[in-house]
Design an enzyme around this catalytic site. Structure first.
Site, short mmCIF file in Angstrom:
data_model
loop_
_atom_site.label_atom_id
_atom_site.label_comp_id
_atom_site.label_asym_id
_atom_site.label_seq_id
_atom_site.Cartn_x
_atom_site.Cartn_y
_atom_site.Cartn_z
N HIS A 16 0.86 -1.19 0.00
CA HIS A 16 0.00 0.00 0.00
C HIS A 16 0.89 1.24 0.00
O HIS A 16 1.27 1.74 1.05
CB HIS A 16 -0.92 -0.03 1.24
CG HIS A 16 -1.92 1.08 1.28
ND1 HIS A 16 -3.09 1.00 2.00
CD2 HIS A 16 -1.94 2.31 0.70
CE1 HIS A 16 -3.78 2.12 1.88
NE2 HIS A 16 -3.09 2.94 1.09
N HIS A 18 1.27 4.84 -2.57
CA HIS A 18 0.86 5.62 -3.74
C HIS A 18 2.12 6.28 -4.29
O HIS A 18 2.78 7.02 -3.57
CB HIS A 18 -0.16 6.70 -3.35
CG HIS A 18 -1.38 6.13 -2.69
ND1 HIS A 18 -2.55 5.91 -3.38
CD2 HIS A 18 -1.60 5.71 -1.42
CE1 HIS A 18 -3.45 5.39 -2.55
NE2 HIS A 18 -2.90 5.26 -1.36
N HIS A 196 -9.55 0.96 -1.15
CA HIS A 196 -9.50 1.63 0.14
C HIS A 196 -10.90 1.59 0.74
O HIS A 196 -11.88 1.96 0.07
CB HIS A 196 -9.10 3.10 -0.01
CG HIS A 196 -7.65 3.34 -0.31
ND1 HIS A 196 -6.99 2.74 -1.34
CD2 HIS A 196 -6.73 4.12 0.33
CE1 HIS A 196 -5.72 3.16 -1.35
NE2 HIS A 196 -5.54 3.99 -0.34
N GLU A 199 -11.12 3.49 6.15
CA GLU A 199 -10.07 4.38 6.65
C GLU A 199 -10.80 5.48 7.44
O GLU A 199 -10.75 5.52 8.66
CB GLU A 199 -9.27 4.98 5.48
CG GLU A 199 -8.18 5.96 5.92
CD GLU A 199 -7.48 6.66 4.74
OE1 GLU A 199 -8.03 6.68 3.63
OE2 GLU A 199 -6.37 7.21 4.97
N ASP A 277 1.87 4.04 2.72
CA ASP A 277 0.82 4.87 2.11
C ASP A 277 1.39 6.04 1.29
O ASP A 277 1.50 5.92 0.08
CB ASP A 277 -0.15 5.38 3.20
CG ASP A 277 -1.55 5.67 2.67
OD1 ASP A 277 -1.81 5.41 1.49
OD2 ASP A 277 -2.38 6.16 3.46
N ASP A 278 1.73 7.14 1.95
CA ASP A 278 2.29 8.32 1.27
C ASP A 278 3.49 8.81 2.06
O ASP A 278 3.42 9.84 2.75
CB ASP A 278 1.21 9.41 1.18
CG ASP A 278 -0.02 8.93 0.44
OD1 ASP A 278 0.02 8.86 -0.80
OD2 ASP A 278 -1.02 8.58 1.11
#
Ligand code: HPA
Ligand code: ZN
Length: 333
Positions: A16, A18, A196, A199, A277-278
């Site tokens: 996961h 991006h 997703h 969340e 994630d980011d």
């Protein structure tokens, strides 16, 4: 071995992340200058200072603005190569990378520019560093079903480079049901599905991702714990949750890492994994997520080993490859 040594040494998969969320301010500045694109910051510290998010939407606004400097294939190559270099440092030996085609095609960048830049960096990393990867294209859920269908059509000539479809962006108000038909078409074409869900959105969205989108993994899914029947279903199915602890902290999904439910879910038998994630926005790549989580939740070395095994178990590599990674993990003490 200390926790941190074990975390650094164990091979792991990331499921996961991006690619647009790995855009570090230094590279953003360099590419903005190279492309002569104006950004509303005068230096790198300025960019970092703007990263004071309090929820998903306040993050997404800045994340999409940052991605707007990416124009050419070389930009997507450089972005992806920088992330894969971080994988090498963190012993991430396999990664399944999300990209958001609409973030770029809506600005007039061709789908092929995006996919070719990302894919070439992945192939170079496989050859130079032995890191394997897969690409998953996400539909932006705040955009229309029609736009998602259009994106799927654009992806078809590049199907060999894309293993699956996902669903990201603003969750609340954009339930998985909005994309039931486009996911059905994607699955008919042989794409795997992930989404997703849970969340910021309710457990209902996780049910919809399972029942309507027929996903192979749930991204985040941490709010599933609010519904006991759903938890039991995730356990029975061994449905992977790709959890992102530092993301959850930054976006106020949890108030403290010590309040994170990852360890509880792991102990109940949910197939949870740790992901970044980011990472350029949330303060850490995968190993940093492991380190801070291990500290906050008092994870044991066995928990850490299990989470690394889970990362391969939940991945889209072959069973033989999974077995080989489990053996490698068992050999490390
Ligand atoms: N949630 C939703 N959309 C996203 C995320 C996320 O964590 N990261 C990038 N786009
Ligand atoms: Zn995400």
């Amino acid at each position: 071995m200390t926790h941190n040594e074990l975390i650094a040494t164990l091979p792991k998969a990331e499921l996961h992340v991006h690619i647009e969320g790995t855009f570090e301010p230094e590279l953003m500045f360099e590419i903005a200058r190279r492309n002569q694109v104006d950004i509303p910051y005068t230096n790198v510290d300025d960019i970092r200072a703007a990263y004071n998010f309090h929820n998903l939407q306040s993050f997404l606004d800045i994340y999409y603005a940052g991605a707007a400097v990416l124009l050419h294939e070389r930009d997507f190559y450089d972005l992806t190569r920088a992330y894969l270099l971080r994988c090498r440092k963190d012993n991430v030996t396999h990664t399944e990378i999300f990209f958001d085609p609409q973030t770029h095609t809506e600005r007039g960048v061709a789908f092929e520019t995006v996919i070719n830049g990302i894919d070439r960096a992945c192939r170079d990393a496989a050859q130079e560093w032995g890191i394997s990867s897969r690409l998953i294209m996400c539909f932006l859920r705040h955009l229309s079903e029609e736009s998602a269908f259009e994106t799927l059509d654009r992806a078809l000539p590049f199907h060999d480079k894309i293993i699956g479809v996902g669903l990201d962006s603003s969750e609340v108000g954009h339930p998985p049901s909005k994309f039931e038909r486009v996911f059905a078409k994607a699955r008919e074409h042989g794409f795997l599905a992930v989404a997703h869900a849970g969340e910021e959105g309710p457990p209902q969205y996780v049910y919809e991702a399972l029942d309507l989108l027929k996903v192979a993994r749930i991204d985040h899914g941490v709010r599933s714990e609010e519904d006991d029947a759903l938890m039991q279903r995730l356990i029975d199915l061994q449905m992977p949750l790709t959890v992102c602890p530092l993301s959850n902290l930054k976006l106020s999904v949890v108030n403290h890492l010590s309040a994170h439910n990852l360890h509880r879910m792991l102990q109940r038998g949910v197939l949870v994994t740790v992901n970044s994630d980011d990472p350029a926005y949330f303060g850490g790549y995968v190993n940093q997520n492991f380190i801070e989580l291990a500290e906050a939740l008092d994870l044991s070395n066995e928990d850490i080993r299990m989470l690394c095994k889970n990362s391969f178990k939940a991945s889209f590599i072959s069973d033989a490859e999974k077995e080989a990674w489990y053996r490698r993990i068992d050999e490390i003490h």
